[in-house]
Design a protein around this motif. Structure first.
Motif, short mmCIF file in Angstrom:
data_model
loop_
_atom_site.label_atom_id
_atom_site.label_comp_id
_atom_site.label_asym_id
_atom_site.label_seq_id
_atom_site.Cartn_x
_atom_site.Cartn_y
_atom_site.Cartn_z
N THR A 123 2.77 -11.74 -39.80
CA THR A 123 2.44 -10.38 -39.36
C THR A 123 1.44 -9.73 -40.31
OG1 THR A 123 4.56 -10.21 -38.24
CG2 THR A 123 3.47 -8.13 -38.78
N GLN B 280 10.03 -4.61 -29.16
CA GLN B 280 9.89 -6.06 -29.32
C GLN B 280 9.39 -6.68 -28.03
OE1 GLN B 280 10.45 -10.00 -28.76
NE2 GLN B 280 12.09 -8.80 -27.85
N ASN C 259 5.84 -7.20 -29.75
CA ASN C 259 5.90 -8.62 -30.14
C ASN C 259 5.45 -9.56 -29.02
OD1 ASN C 259 6.64 -10.57 -32.17
ND2 ASN C 259 8.42 -11.09 -30.91
N TYR D 116 0.25 -5.93 -32.94
CA TYR D 116 1.28 -6.93 -32.69
C TYR D 116 2.11 -7.23 -33.92
CZ TYR D 116 -0.57 -7.95 -28.08
OH TYR D 116 -0.94 -7.84 -26.77
N THR D 117 3.39 -7.50 -33.67
CA THR D 117 4.21 -8.16 -34.67
C THR D 117 4.10 -9.65 -34.34
OG1 THR D 117 6.08 -7.76 -33.18
CG2 THR D 117 5.86 -6.28 -35.05
N TYR D 118 4.03 -10.48 -35.37
CA TYR D 118 3.90 -11.92 -35.12
C TYR D 118 5.21 -12.61 -35.48
CZ TYR D 118 -1.05 -10.98 -34.45
OH TYR D 118 -2.25 -10.50 -33.98
N ALA E 237 12.30 -9.50 -35.33
CA ALA E 237 11.45 -8.48 -34.71
C ALA E 237 11.51 -7.20 -35.55
CB ALA E 237 11.89 -8.20 -33.28
N THR F 27 9.55 -7.48 -38.91
CA THR F 27 8.10 -7.47 -38.69
C THR F 27 7.62 -6.10 -38.19
OG1 THR F 27 8.38 -8.49 -36.50
CG2 THR F 27 7.87 -9.98 -38.31
N GLN F 28 8.49 -5.37 -37.49
CA GLN F 28 8.13 -3.99 -37.11
C GLN F 28 7.96 -3.14 -38.37
OE1 GLN F 28 11.49 -3.17 -34.59
NE2 GLN F 28 10.46 -3.82 -32.72
#
Ligand code: M6R
Length: 363
Positions: free
Chosen positions: A23, A100, A126, A141-143, A155, A158-159
């Protein structure tokens, strides 16, 4: 496909170091370039974050990040409430939705309302091509990669990573953070995956968490307490326990205890404290004392060497020390594992808890 793990949830907890570094690298250019497609950063005077469940908890941490690093007044709402409360929205409001799946009905409705009223919408999502990403003016984006377990883990972290990066971008563009502070904070973020990796694989603290879970899996109730940036982590820890182990749990800002919830404490109710380094540590220590004085059992997530917390707590889980603002990303990991092991000891279907769906596409 569970790569040797018993459940997707455990696999996804262990994937967090990689998910966070992906991310960071996936968004590095966007953040350092200092632009968001379709959004004029100079026009933003306020931010409203909308989300549900775990994503809402990420939003609560995001408010600390944005207000602290960019000085933009920020509110956080449950999307299900926001959509019906006639929010005050002006053209200089940026609405940030966090989702997500990108398919949560209430979150999509909140985004549509914001657009109708003339606000710009940025989504943190996501899933490429999901409804939220198609409808938003801008996407970060979250990866995390696919998240299969209903209980959200990678999720969430990464957020938090994206919200931290976004707040740095806003802070620099608005002159609140100078370039060297921007770089310094970004470097601190890059250290986080290694710290989680060491918690999971070097220190083997997972064994400690598992042992504590074995002591408490028959509990009927639990309290989760934290303050400042870790107050939302207390809420998230409690949600994890509720949704997969069906144990009643409440998350509270620890300073609120004496305004009511402390009445619940007795020797049968464990309190999980998030008590890592930071400006409110001393305050948390007094909150632990209040619980001990009522014979409550205390489990603390803390850093090595914090003597006061060690002495007062019945059980201690050590996490590596990181910058205070980044500590939520590390501190939530033992709480995810604690909920996981309790649910597993109880024999529940960890990845598919009763009454819940992975994405809530109806109101
Ligand atoms: O896909 P979303 O992020 O919009 O989902 C929001 C919530 O439904 C979700 O976070 C839910 O609370 C999780 N089951 C929590 O683990």
């Amino acid at each position: 496909e569970k790569a040797g793990y018993k459940h997707f949830m455990l696999k996804e907890i262990n994937e967090q170091p990689r998910a966070i570094s992906d991310t960071v690298s996936g968004n590095y250019k966007l953040i350092t370039d200092g632009k968001l497609d379709g959004i004029d950063l100079n026009k933003i005077r306020r931010i409203q974050i909308v989300a549900c469940g775990t994503s809402y908890h990420a939003g609560l941490v995001g408010k600390f990040y944005i207000e602290n690093f960019s000085n933009i007044p920020t509110e956080v709402d449950y999307a299900s409430e926001y959509r019906y409360r006639n929010p005050v929205l002006t053209e200089d409001t940026l609405v940030v939705s966090i989702t997500q799946s990108g398919e949560t009905a209430d979150t999509l409705a909140a985004m549509r309302l914001a657009k109708e009223k003339g606000a710009k919408v940025l989504t943190v999502c996501n899933v490429i091509g999901s409804t939220a990403t198609r409808e938003a003016d801008s996407v970060i984006y979250t990866y995390a990669g696919p998240e299969i377990s209903v209980a959200s883990t990678k999720a969430f972290t990464t957020q938090l990573t994206v919200l931290f990066m976004l707040s740095l971008l806003l802070g620099r563009e608005r002159g609140v953070l100078d370039s060297s502070e921007f770089d310094r904070r970004l470097k601190l973020l890059m250290e986080v995956p290694g710290k989680i990796e060491s918690f999971l694989n070097v220190e083997r603290e997972e064994e400690v968490v598992k042992k504590i879970a074995l002591e408490f899996y028959r509990s009927k109730d639990a309290l989760y307490l934290g303050r400042h940036v870790n107050y939302p982590i207390a809420l998230e820890g409690a949600l994890k326990l509720k949704e997969i182990s069906y144990i009643h749990a409440e998350g509270y800002p620890a300073g609120e205890m004496k305004h009511g919830p402390i009445a619940l404490i007795d020797e049968n109710v464990p309190s999980v404290f998030v008590a890592t380094e930071g400006k409110v540590l001393e305050k948390i220590v007094s909150n632990i004392e209040e619980v001990k004085a009522r014979k409550g059992k205390v489990i603390s997530v803390t850093n090595p060497g914090i003597k006061e917390v060690y002495e007062l707590s019945d059980y201690v889980i050590n996490v590596p020390e990181v910058d205070e603002f980044l500590s939520p990303i590390v501190n939530v990991v033992p709480l995810q594992l604690f909920a996981y092991y309790i649910a597993d000891f109880l024999g529940y279907d960890v990845d598919q808890p009763r009454n819940l769906a992975k994405s809530v596409t109806v109101e």
